[in-house]
Write a protein that holds these residues in place. Structure first.
Motif, short mmCIF file in Angstrom:
data_model
loop_
_atom_site.label_atom_id
_atom_site.label_comp_id
_atom_site.label_asym_id
_atom_site.label_seq_id
_atom_site.Cartn_x
_atom_site.Cartn_y
_atom_site.Cartn_z
N VAL A 70 0.83 -1.20 0.00
CA VAL A 70 0.00 0.00 0.00
C VAL A 70 0.87 1.26 0.00
O VAL A 70 0.67 2.18 -0.80
CB VAL A 70 -0.95 -0.02 1.24
CG1 VAL A 70 -1.76 1.26 1.31
CG2 VAL A 70 -1.85 -1.24 1.18
N ASN A 73 2.68 1.72 -3.37
CA ASN A 73 1.73 2.09 -4.42
C ASN A 73 1.42 3.59 -4.33
O ASN A 73 1.39 4.30 -5.35
CB ASN A 73 0.44 1.27 -4.26
CG ASN A 73 -0.48 1.44 -5.43
OD1 ASN A 73 -0.12 1.15 -6.56
ND2 ASN A 73 -1.68 1.94 -5.18
N GLU A 74 1.23 4.08 -3.12
CA GLU A 74 0.93 5.51 -2.94
C GLU A 74 2.11 6.38 -3.36
O GLU A 74 1.94 7.40 -4.01
CB GLU A 74 0.54 5.80 -1.48
CG GLU A 74 -0.91 5.41 -1.22
CD GLU A 74 -1.27 5.39 0.25
OE1 GLU A 74 -0.45 5.82 1.10
OE2 GLU A 74 -2.39 4.91 0.54
N HIS A 78 1.76 9.02 -6.45
CA HIS A 78 1.91 10.44 -6.12
C HIS A 78 3.10 11.08 -6.84
O HIS A 78 2.94 12.08 -7.54
CB HIS A 78 2.07 10.57 -4.60
CG HIS A 78 2.29 11.98 -4.17
ND1 HIS A 78 1.30 12.95 -4.27
CD2 HIS A 78 3.38 12.61 -3.67
CE1 HIS A 78 1.79 14.10 -3.86
NE2 HIS A 78 3.04 13.93 -3.49
N HIS A 98 -5.94 5.00 -12.97
CA HIS A 98 -5.83 6.23 -12.18
C HIS A 98 -5.59 7.36 -13.19
O HIS A 98 -4.54 7.43 -13.82
CB HIS A 98 -4.64 6.08 -11.23
CG HIS A 98 -4.33 7.30 -10.43
ND1 HIS A 98 -5.01 7.63 -9.30
CD2 HIS A 98 -3.40 8.28 -10.62
CE1 HIS A 98 -4.52 8.75 -8.80
NE2 HIS A 98 -3.53 9.17 -9.59
#
Ligand code: AHM
Ligand code: MG
Length: 335
Positions: A70, A73-74, A78, A98
């Motif tokens: 997680v 991935n962020e 970003h 996304h």
């Protein structure tokens, strides 16, 4: 000599001069590099940063997510959205695409597996990040899954980062394969392998042998012949190696030859295989081919597969040319 080192930024500027370009691509790779440096830092800190263990969630494929799945991935989503180079991204860890909103300036699409081999993270075994860059079709400002369903042969660039004993980035922009090592002292990836080539012959293979009962006959035959050693039909001994992180297993093959197999078997046939075409098979096959090896599903070239869905899976056999061709021939003989 340290003062003569070529950093990845210098390398990209040089490629831009040689092959032409607007500089968008250079900044795009630099954003990936920054994201990977941050991920490398998180991986290295392990439990010190509270990064181990489960996140308490599942991804789109129904797999349990690790905390680092997680987090990474962020970071990737970003950092790569900031540069304005992408119209959209797709990740192994998120259900749908996304979309990056920036008034239509993004010319590329980014696909990635932020932390491949994450089941290894809690036991301090090497993991990696895999990425693939595609062109966003002209006139598309808000890409949907359909724009990501391009053949692997259309990739503009692909690469992986191996968070191992040291951190390495391996990159191909379609002109061979280069390896860069992260110099922690200066915080830069430095060119350490200007021309990676996969040896055509090998005596090493990588497969999850616990699935042997489930393999198709041509895979059973190939592995059996390797295991028969000097007195068998191959007339030589083979090593078996399986890290369980595709990035680490493929990196070894890129360095010293070998063949990596994750075939379709009776246990994963319903899903179409284990590894994901767009986030794992395609970028890794692109790199292996750029290094002189082969990537196949055993029924055709991985890079020629037309994807039909974002999280599609496929069979993967890749590595040293002569071994992969042999496995393909066993499939042809078997029919
Ligand atoms: P992941 O993306 O969820 O980490 O899964 C992919 C990994 C590959 O890195 C590796 O080759 C394979 O799964 C290992 O599978 P197995 O659990 O059968 O050893
Ligand atoms: Mg993966």
């Amino acid at each position: 000599m340290p003062h003569t080192r070529v950093t990845i930024t210098h390398f990209l500027i040089d490629e831009q001069r040689r092959y032409g370009g607007t500089g968008h691509f250079t900044t795009l790779v630099n954003d990936i590099v920054t994201a990977c440096k941050m991920i490398s830092h998180q991986v290295n800190r392990g439990s010190l940063a509270g990064n181990l263990g489960l996140a308490g969630s599942e991804n789109v494929q129904g797999e349990t997510q690790k905390t680092l799945d997680v987090v990474t991935n962020e970071i990737f989503l970003h950092l790569n959205a900031l540069g304005g180079n992408y119209a959209g991204m797709a990740s192994e860890e998120i259900d749908d695409v996304h979309v990056v909103s920036q008034e239509g300036s993004g010319k590329y699409l980014l696909l990635f597996d932020p932390l491949d081999g994450s089941s290894n993270i809690d036991v301090n075994i090497a993991v990696g990040t895999i990425f693939s860059v595609l062109r966003c079709p002209a006139g598309i400002e808000t890409p949907s899954a359909a724009q990501f369903l391009q053949k692997g042969a259309q990739q503009v660039a692909a690469g992986y980062i191996l968070y191992g004993a040291y951190t390495m980035l391996v990159l191909s922009t379609g002109h061979g394969v280069k390896g860069f090592t992260l110099d922690q002292d200066i915080g830069e990836f430095v060119l350490t392998n200007p021309d990676r080539r996969v040896p055509a012959d090998t005596n090493e293979y990588a497969i999850n042998a616990s699935r042997s009962e489930l393999w198709e006959p041509p895979i059973q035959r190939y592995i059996k012949e390797c295991q028969a050693g000097k007195n068998g039909p191959r007339g030589k001994s083979f090593n078996m190696r399986w890290v369980g992180s595709m990035v680490a297993d493929v990196h070894r093959i890129l360095c010293r030859g070998g063949v990596f197999l994750y075939p379709i078997d009776s246990g994963n046939r319903d899903k179409g295989g284990k590894l994901r075409l767009l986030y794992e098979a395609s970028p890794m096959a692109y790199i292996v081919e750029q290094a002189g090896g082969i990537g196949t599903t055993c029924r055709g070239r991985i890079l020629d597969l037309t994807p039909t869905s974002l999280h599609q899976r496929c069979a993967v056999v890749l590595g040293s040319r002569n071994e992969v061709e042999r496995i393909e021939s066993y499939y042809r003989e078997h029919g």
